[in-house]
Scaffold this motif. Sequence first.
Motif, PDB file in Angstrom:
ATOM      1  N   SER A  74       0.473   4.102   5.128  1.00 23.31           N
ATOM      2  CA  SER A  74      -0.631   4.654   4.516  1.00 23.31           C
ATOM      3  C   SER A  74      -2.099   4.596   5.268  1.00 23.31           C
ATOM      4  O   SER A  74      -2.458   3.529   5.841  1.00 23.31           O
ATOM      5  CB  SER A  74      -0.727   3.671   3.270  1.00 23.31           C
ATOM      6  OG  SER A  74      -2.051   3.701   2.417  1.00 23.31           O
ATOM      7  N   GLN A  75      -2.650   5.764   5.195  1.00 23.54           N
ATOM      8  CA  GLN A  75      -4.068   5.767   5.801  1.00 23.54           C
ATOM      9  C   GLN A  75      -4.945   5.037   5.143  1.00 23.54           C
ATOM     10  O   GLN A  75      -5.870   4.399   5.735  1.00 23.54           O
ATOM     11  CB  GLN A  75      -4.423   7.109   5.958  1.00 23.54           C
ATOM     12  CG  GLN A  75      -3.542   7.993   7.147  1.00 23.54           C
ATOM     13  CD  GLN A  75      -4.201   9.388   7.259  1.00 23.54           C
ATOM     14  OE1 GLN A  75      -4.807   9.874   6.380  1.00 23.54           O
ATOM     15  NE2 GLN A  75      -3.762   9.994   8.184  1.00 23.54           N
ATOM     16  N   TYR A  76      -4.951   4.914   3.786  1.00 21.02           N
ATOM     17  CA  TYR A  76      -5.716   4.114   2.997  1.00 21.02           C
ATOM     18  C   TYR A  76      -5.627   2.479   3.364  1.00 21.02           C
ATOM     19  O   TYR A  76      -6.386   1.825   3.477  1.00 21.02           O
ATOM     20  CB  TYR A  76      -5.438   4.467   1.553  1.00 21.02           C
ATOM     21  CG  TYR A  76      -5.965   5.747   1.045  1.00 21.02           C
ATOM     22  CD1 TYR A  76      -7.064   6.066   0.978  1.00 21.02           C
ATOM     23  CD2 TYR A  76      -4.893   6.641   0.709  1.00 21.02           C
ATOM     24  CE1 TYR A  76      -7.603   7.509   0.538  1.00 21.02           C
ATOM     25  CE2 TYR A  76      -5.213   7.868   0.163  1.00 21.02           C
ATOM     26  CZ  TYR A  76      -6.627   8.236   0.178  1.00 21.02           C
ATOM     27  OH  TYR A  76      -6.804   9.625  -0.262  1.00 21.02           O
ATOM     28  N   GLY A  77      -4.259   2.024   3.338  1.00 19.87           N
ATOM     29  CA  GLY A  77      -4.021   0.728   3.636  1.00 19.87           C
ATOM     30  C   GLY A  77      -4.463   0.497   5.233  1.00 19.87           C
ATOM     31  O   GLY A  77      -4.887  -0.786   5.380  1.00 19.87           O
ATOM     32  N   THR A  78      -4.118   1.461   6.081  1.00 21.05           N
ATOM     33  CA  THR A  78      -4.653   1.271   7.399  1.00 21.05           C
ATOM     34  C   THR A  78      -6.313   0.981   7.473  1.00 21.05           C
ATOM     35  O   THR A  78      -6.945   0.077   8.145  1.00 21.05           O
ATOM     36  CB  THR A  78      -4.323   2.414   8.432  1.00 21.05           C
ATOM     37  OG1 THR A  78      -2.871   2.338   8.105  1.00 21.05           O
ATOM     38  CG2 THR A  78      -4.630   2.288   9.735  1.00 21.05           C
ATOM     39  N   GLU A  82       0.552   8.293  -5.941  1.00 22.83           N
ATOM     40  CA  GLU A  82      -0.109   7.014  -5.993  1.00 22.83           C
ATOM     41  C   GLU A  82       0.570   6.064  -4.861  1.00 22.83           C
ATOM     42  O   GLU A  82      -0.119   5.369  -4.302  1.00 22.83           O
ATOM     43  CB  GLU A  82       0.177   6.299  -7.203  1.00 22.83           C
ATOM     44  CG  GLU A  82      -0.639   6.922  -8.409  1.00 22.83           C
ATOM     45  CD  GLU A  82      -0.007   6.377  -9.750  1.00 22.83           C
ATOM     46  OE1 GLU A  82      -0.726   6.680 -10.655  1.00 22.83           O
ATOM     47  OE2 GLU A  82       1.048   5.583  -9.691  1.00 22.83           O
ATOM     48  N   ARG A  83       1.932   6.291  -4.549  1.00 23.11           N
ATOM     49  CA  ARG A  83       2.496   5.305  -3.594  1.00 23.11           C
ATOM     50  C   ARG A  83       2.767   5.831  -2.154  1.00 23.11           C
ATOM     51  O   ARG A  83       3.436   5.143  -1.317  1.00 23.11           O
ATOM     52  CB  ARG A  83       3.987   4.961  -4.307  1.00 23.11           C
ATOM     53  CG  ARG A  83       3.639   4.152  -5.595  1.00 23.11           C
ATOM     54  CD  ARG A  83       2.882   2.759  -5.202  1.00 23.11           C
ATOM     55  NE  ARG A  83       3.949   1.985  -4.246  1.00 23.11           N
ATOM     56  CZ  ARG A  83       3.341   1.025  -3.674  1.00 23.11           C
ATOM     57  NH1 ARG A  83       2.055   0.581  -3.670  1.00 23.11           N
ATOM     58  NH2 ARG A  83       4.171   0.303  -2.726  1.00 23.11           N
ATOM     59  N   GLY A  84       2.547   7.249  -1.864  1.00 19.16           N
ATOM     60  CA  GLY A  84       2.664   7.889  -0.651  1.00 19.16           C
ATOM     61  C   GLY A  84       4.075   8.589  -0.305  1.00 19.16           C
ATOM     62  O   GLY A  84       4.217   9.558   0.081  1.00 19.16           O
ATOM     63  N   SER A 108       0.773  -1.277   0.147  1.00 20.37           N
ATOM     64  CA  SER A 108       0.015   0.028   0.021  1.00 20.37           C
ATOM     65  C   SER A 108       0.882   1.229   0.017  1.00 20.37           C
ATOM     66  O   SER A 108       0.109   2.330  -0.118  1.00 20.37           O
ATOM     67  CB  SER A 108      -0.937  -0.004   1.142  1.00 20.37           C
ATOM     68  OG  SER A 108       0.131   0.100   2.359  1.00 20.37           O
ATOM     69  N   ILE A 109       2.381   1.052   0.297  1.00 11.88           N
ATOM     70  CA  ILE A 109       2.730   2.482   0.306  1.00 11.88           C
ATOM     71  C   ILE A 109       4.219   2.124   0.108  1.00 11.88           C
ATOM     72  O   ILE A 109       5.038   0.946   0.447  1.00 11.88           O
ATOM     73  CB  ILE A 109       2.760   3.034   1.704  1.00 11.88           C
ATOM     74  CG1 ILE A 109       3.300   4.486   1.995  1.00 11.88           C
ATOM     75  CG2 ILE A 109       3.299   2.188   2.910  1.00 11.88           C
ATOM     76  CD1 ILE A 109       3.252   5.286   3.093  1.00 11.88           C
ATOM     77  N   TRP A 150       6.621   5.844   7.647  1.00 12.91           N
ATOM     78  CA  TRP A 150       5.359   6.178   6.778  1.00 12.91           C
ATOM     79  C   TRP A 150       4.469   5.104   6.705  1.00 12.91           C
ATOM     80  O   TRP A 150       4.890   3.958   6.451  1.00 12.91           O
ATOM     81  CB  TRP A 150       6.018   6.515   5.246  1.00 12.91           C
ATOM     82  CG  TRP A 150       7.029   7.608   5.035  1.00 12.91           C
ATOM     83  CD1 TRP A 150       6.618   8.704   4.463  1.00 12.91           C
ATOM     84  CD2 TRP A 150       8.375   7.792   5.319  1.00 12.91           C
ATOM     85  NE1 TRP A 150       7.891   9.773   4.638  1.00 12.91           N
ATOM     86  CE2 TRP A 150       8.837   9.286   4.932  1.00 12.91           C
ATOM     87  CE3 TRP A 150       9.349   6.967   5.805  1.00 12.91           C
ATOM     88  CZ2 TRP A 150       9.997   9.523   5.125  1.00 12.91           C
ATOM     89  CZ3 TRP A 150      10.605   7.291   5.998  1.00 12.91           C
ATOM     90  CH2 TRP A 150      11.110   8.510   5.421  1.00 12.91           C
TER      91      TRP A 150
END
Length: 246
Positions: free
Chosen positions: A190-194, A97-99, A70-71, A188
């Motif tokens: 990813s809030q999306y992955g979390t 896209e990748r953070g 995700s990141i 680092w």
Amino acid sequence: MAYLESRKHVSPDSGYPVTLHPNFNAKINSWTPPDPPREEVTPPKDRALFADPSKRALFSIADPIDLTESIGTLLENVQLSQLSPQQLDELALLVAERGVVFFRDQDLTTEGQCRLFEHYGTLDTHPAQKDVKHVVIKGSQEDHREIAKYTPWPQGDWHADTSFEINPPSYSMLRMEEHPIVDGDTAWISQYGTFDALSPALQRFVETLHAAYTSRLQYDTILDLWNVGPNRPQSTHTTPPCARTP
């Protein structure tokens, strides 16, 4: 660390602050910032929107390695200082896209880093910056996590430096000149992955929440730990519900 204002407001029983009043640090009331409040502006179109979605120009000279699902992507065999405007635009899209994107063994100087980042728009200034285009992060032997637990924000380990700004920066660049062989204190996530890792019930709960962003954490640290004054007044704003972006 006995000199810290935060140490004067700690319960000897719990080890935590005895008050969470907004004016926890009395220095805040007496501080007069030299800069006026910032006004909202309409920034130019983000450079990532000019990029080729396939990133053909960038990947023709750099080898990408995704570090997690995700990141995080590592770009090898490339110098940032040699990227063309088109490749810089594609790098912006990759970061979006990748953070975070990592580079090793770069030849960038501080001046070169500032010139490179001016490609993406107006350079932001941290509230503690004094007449420079960049922030210098120096090493420290103090345990700042141990210090943080004596403040009104004991979970200050996880933060975004300028998320409270009316026009927060789109991108940030950290250049490490010296670092330990192992370990470190920067991560680092990813809030999306979390969010994707949460249970459906917890996701529904998170989507009902609002967030309030304030610069008071910056004020406490700049006035107390760094012993200098912030450049501009405090700011606070709220966000809509934390709905997931598709």
